[in-house]
Design a protein around this motif. Structure first.
Motif, short mmCIF file in Angstrom:
data_model
loop_
_atom_site.label_atom_id
_atom_site.label_comp_id
_atom_site.label_asym_id
_atom_site.label_seq_id
_atom_site.Cartn_x
_atom_site.Cartn_y
_atom_site.Cartn_z
N VAL A 1 0.83 -1.20 0.00
CA VAL A 1 0.00 0.00 0.00
C VAL A 1 0.87 1.25 0.00
O VAL A 1 0.61 2.21 -0.76
CB VAL A 1 -0.95 -0.01 1.21
CG1 VAL A 1 -1.69 1.33 1.33
CG2 VAL A 1 -1.96 -1.15 1.09
N ALA A 2 1.91 1.26 0.83
CA ALA A 2 2.78 2.44 0.90
C ALA A 2 3.50 2.69 -0.42
O ALA A 2 3.64 3.83 -0.87
CB ALA A 2 3.79 2.25 2.04
N GLU B 1 -7.04 1.31 -5.72
CA GLU B 1 -7.24 0.20 -4.80
C GLU B 1 -6.07 -0.77 -4.99
O GLU B 1 -5.62 -0.98 -6.11
CB GLU B 1 -8.55 -0.52 -5.08
CG GLU B 1 -9.80 0.26 -4.72
CD GLU B 1 -11.06 -0.56 -4.91
OE1 GLU B 1 -11.61 -1.04 -3.91
OE2 GLU B 1 -11.47 -0.72 -6.07
N VAL B 2 -5.61 -1.35 -3.91
CA VAL B 2 -4.50 -2.30 -3.96
C VAL B 2 -5.03 -3.66 -3.52
O VAL B 2 -5.71 -3.76 -2.49
CB VAL B 2 -3.34 -1.86 -3.06
CG1 VAL B 2 -2.17 -2.85 -3.17
CG2 VAL B 2 -2.87 -0.46 -3.43
N ALA B 3 -4.71 -4.70 -4.30
CA ALA B 3 -5.26 -6.02 -4.01
C ALA B 3 -4.21 -7.10 -4.22
O ALA B 3 -3.22 -6.90 -4.92
CB ALA B 3 -6.49 -6.29 -4.89
N ILE B 4 -4.46 -8.24 -3.60
CA ILE B 4 -3.64 -9.44 -3.78
C ILE B 4 -4.58 -10.56 -4.22
O ILE B 4 -5.67 -10.72 -3.67
CB ILE B 4 -2.94 -9.84 -2.47
CG1 ILE B 4 -2.02 -8.72 -1.99
CG2 ILE B 4 -2.14 -11.14 -2.66
CD1 ILE B 4 -1.41 -8.99 -0.62
N TYR B 5 -4.15 -11.34 -5.23
CA TYR B 5 -4.95 -12.49 -5.63
C TYR B 5 -4.08 -13.74 -5.60
O TYR B 5 -2.87 -13.70 -5.80
CB TYR B 5 -5.58 -12.29 -7.02
CG TYR B 5 -4.62 -12.22 -8.17
CD1 TYR B 5 -4.36 -13.35 -8.96
CD2 TYR B 5 -3.97 -11.04 -8.50
CE1 TYR B 5 -3.49 -13.29 -10.03
CE2 TYR B 5 -3.09 -10.97 -9.56
CZ TYR B 5 -2.86 -12.09 -10.32
OH TYR B 5 -1.99 -12.03 -11.38
N THR C 1 -6.29 -2.15 -13.71
CA THR C 1 -7.50 -1.97 -14.50
C THR C 1 -8.36 -0.90 -13.83
O THR C 1 -8.02 -0.39 -12.75
CB THR C 1 -8.28 -3.29 -14.63
OG1 THR C 1 -9.30 -3.14 -15.61
CG2 THR C 1 -8.89 -3.73 -13.31
N GLY C 2 -9.46 -0.55 -14.47
CA GLY C 2 -10.35 0.47 -13.93
C GLY C 2 -10.82 1.41 -15.03
O GLY C 2 -10.17 1.53 -16.08
N PRO C 3 -11.92 2.11 -14.80
CA PRO C 3 -12.50 2.97 -15.84
C PRO C 3 -11.80 4.30 -16.04
O PRO C 3 -12.08 4.99 -17.03
CB PRO C 3 -13.94 3.17 -15.36
CG PRO C 3 -13.86 3.03 -13.87
CD PRO C 3 -12.80 1.99 -13.62
N SER C 4 -10.91 4.71 -15.14
CA SER C 4 -10.24 6.00 -15.30
C SER C 4 -8.96 6.05 -14.48
O SER C 4 -8.69 5.16 -13.66
CB SER C 4 -11.17 7.15 -14.87
OG SER C 4 -11.30 7.19 -13.46
N ARG C 5 -8.18 7.11 -14.69
CA ARG C 5 -6.94 7.28 -13.95
C ARG C 5 -7.18 7.44 -12.45
O ARG C 5 -6.30 7.11 -11.64
CB ARG C 5 -6.19 8.52 -14.47
CG ARG C 5 -5.77 8.44 -15.92
CD ARG C 5 -5.21 9.75 -16.44
NE ARG C 5 -3.86 10.00 -15.95
CZ ARG C 5 -3.53 10.92 -15.08
NH1 ARG C 5 -4.48 11.70 -14.54
NH2 ARG C 5 -2.28 11.09 -14.70
N ASN C 6 -8.33 7.95 -12.10
CA ASN C 6 -8.63 8.18 -10.68
C ASN C 6 -9.63 7.20 -10.11
O ASN C 6 -10.21 7.44 -9.04
CB ASN C 6 -9.13 9.63 -10.50
CG ASN C 6 -8.05 10.64 -10.81
OD1 ASN C 6 -6.90 10.47 -10.41
ND2 ASN C 6 -8.40 11.69 -11.54
N ASN C 7 -9.85 6.11 -10.81
CA ASN C 7 -10.73 5.04 -10.32
C ASN C 7 -10.17 3.72 -10.84
O ASN C 7 -10.65 3.17 -11.82
CB ASN C 7 -12.17 5.26 -10.80
CG ASN C 7 -13.12 4.20 -10.27
OD1 ASN C 7 -12.79 3.41 -9.38
ND2 ASN C 7 -14.33 4.15 -10.82
N SER C 8 -9.12 3.24 -10.17
CA SER C 8 -8.37 2.11 -10.71
C SER C 8 -8.06 1.09 -9.63
O SER C 8 -8.28 1.32 -8.43
CB SER C 8 -7.07 2.60 -11.35
OG SER C 8 -6.26 3.25 -10.39
N LEU C 9 -7.53 -0.03 -10.09
CA LEU C 9 -7.16 -1.14 -9.22
C LEU C 9 -5.79 -1.65 -9.66
O LEU C 9 -5.56 -1.85 -10.85
CB LEU C 9 -8.18 -2.27 -9.32
CG LEU C 9 -7.81 -3.62 -8.69
CD1 LEU C 9 -7.89 -3.53 -7.16
CD2 LEU C 9 -8.73 -4.73 -9.20
N VAL C 10 -4.90 -1.84 -8.70
CA VAL C 10 -3.60 -2.47 -8.95
C VAL C 10 -3.55 -3.73 -8.09
O VAL C 10 -3.75 -3.66 -6.88
CB VAL C 10 -2.43 -1.53 -8.60
CG1 VAL C 10 -1.10 -2.28 -8.67
CG2 VAL C 10 -2.41 -0.32 -9.52
N ALA C 11 -3.29 -4.87 -8.73
CA ALA C 11 -3.30 -6.14 -8.01
C ALA C 11 -2.05 -6.94 -8.34
O ALA C 11 -1.54 -6.89 -9.47
CB ALA C 11 -4.54 -6.95 -8.37
#
Length: 305
Positions: A87-88, A103-107, A117-127
């Motif tokens: 996260v940091a 948003e930060v995720a682990i799978y 992924t995500g619909p915009s630069r300010n609404n995204s997900l990094v996993a």
């Protein structure tokens, strides 16, 4: 890789087949002419609605689909030191890239992989995958995160949706215009309206032009990977990004990412011959060589100095 290409093509062909059926129904039941003479404006509008509509619906649903497809756990409150570091690191990179914190995720997956992924630069997900966390050093993982944050900062998800929308529209229009010409030639120029032959011709042309459109989309996808590598190097350092790509080349296995987000993973596999034209990622050795020779300019990589 081959299975993902087949699924990708099958999905596009299914959409194009549905379009052909809908157009036939509109013509025969409601008299709305989207394929015959005088229907060019209606055809263009119809093609744009279908072409861009599907792409942007997929874009808007991309985060939800990615979470569901991978079973990703979004880190709301870090449960351990590794999650705190993730996260940091993403927060620091996002601030430097000038985007809202993703948003930060682990799978859970055995391969070394990550995606954004995500619909915009300010609404995204990094996993990131659990395999990446186990196999990569912190420096290598930092570079991978920088690569994914760079995808977000460059607006690659929106760009690919726009490109796919344009290509879908082009396929729909061109297949019907060419189909009209071929059908007219076969029928001897008789203006009896489109028959079953016309729709069969259009269906075949949809498949042929759709294949070429997919090749064009994958070419754009490969180009954005080089830029994201440069972005990762600008955020984490060239040596760290090269080391991360080298690690991938040594340990890469079959990806478990769903096809909707596979193109945004850090690596897309290996292919040769004509199958290479359907690759969403360039070969890792080409990416390493390009990155070593690239004059790193943070601005050109979408990163603020």
């Amino acid at each position: 890789m081959f299975k993902r290409v087949v699924l990708f093509l099958a999905t596009n062909l299914a959409v194009l087949a549905l379009i052909s059926i809908v157009m036939a129904v509109l013509q025969s039941v409601f008299g709305i002419n989207l394929g015959g003479a005088g229907g060019n404006v209606g055809l263009l509008v119809f093609a744009a609605l279908f072409g861009f509509g599907g792409s942007f619906v997929s874009l808007l649903m991309s985060k939800w689909v990615a979470k569901r497809g991978t079973g990703a756990h979004v880190i709301e409150q870090p449960r351990n030191e590794a999650e705190q570091w993730l996260v940091a690191t993403v927060r620091r990179q996002a601030e430097r890239a000038g985007i809202k914190m993703p948003e930060v995720a682990i799978y859970d997956a055995p391969e070394i992989n990550a995606f954004a992924t995500g619909p915009s630069r300010n609404n995204s997900l990094v996993a990131v995958s659990t395999g990446l966390l186990r196999a990569m050093s912190r420096d290598e993982a930092e570079a991978v995160l920088g690569h994914e944050v760079s995808h977000v900062a460059n607006g690659d998800m929106v760009t690919m949706a726009l490109i796919q929308g344009v290509l879908n529209t082009f396929v729909i229009v061109l297949s019907r215009v060419v189909g009209r010409v071929i059908d007219g030639f076969i029928s001897g120029g008789r203006d009896s309206g489109p028959g079953i032959g016309y729709y069969l011709i259009v269906f075949v042309l949809d498949m042929v032009f759709g294949l070429f459109a997919s090749m064009i989309a994958m070419w754009f996808s490969r180009r954005r990977e080089f830029r994201a590598d440069e972005g990762g190097a600008a955020l984490a350092g060239r040596d760290k990004m090269v080391a991360a790509l080298q690690r991938l080349s040594q340990t890469y296995g079959a990806s478990t990412l769903p096809k909707q987000v596979a193109a945004f993973g850090i690596s897309g596999g290996v292919a040769h011959g004509l199958r290479r034209l359907m690759m969403s990622h360039p070969p890792l050795e080409e990416r390493i060589e390009a990155l070593r020779n690239a004059p790193l300019d943070p601005a050109s990589a979408g990163i603020h100095a």
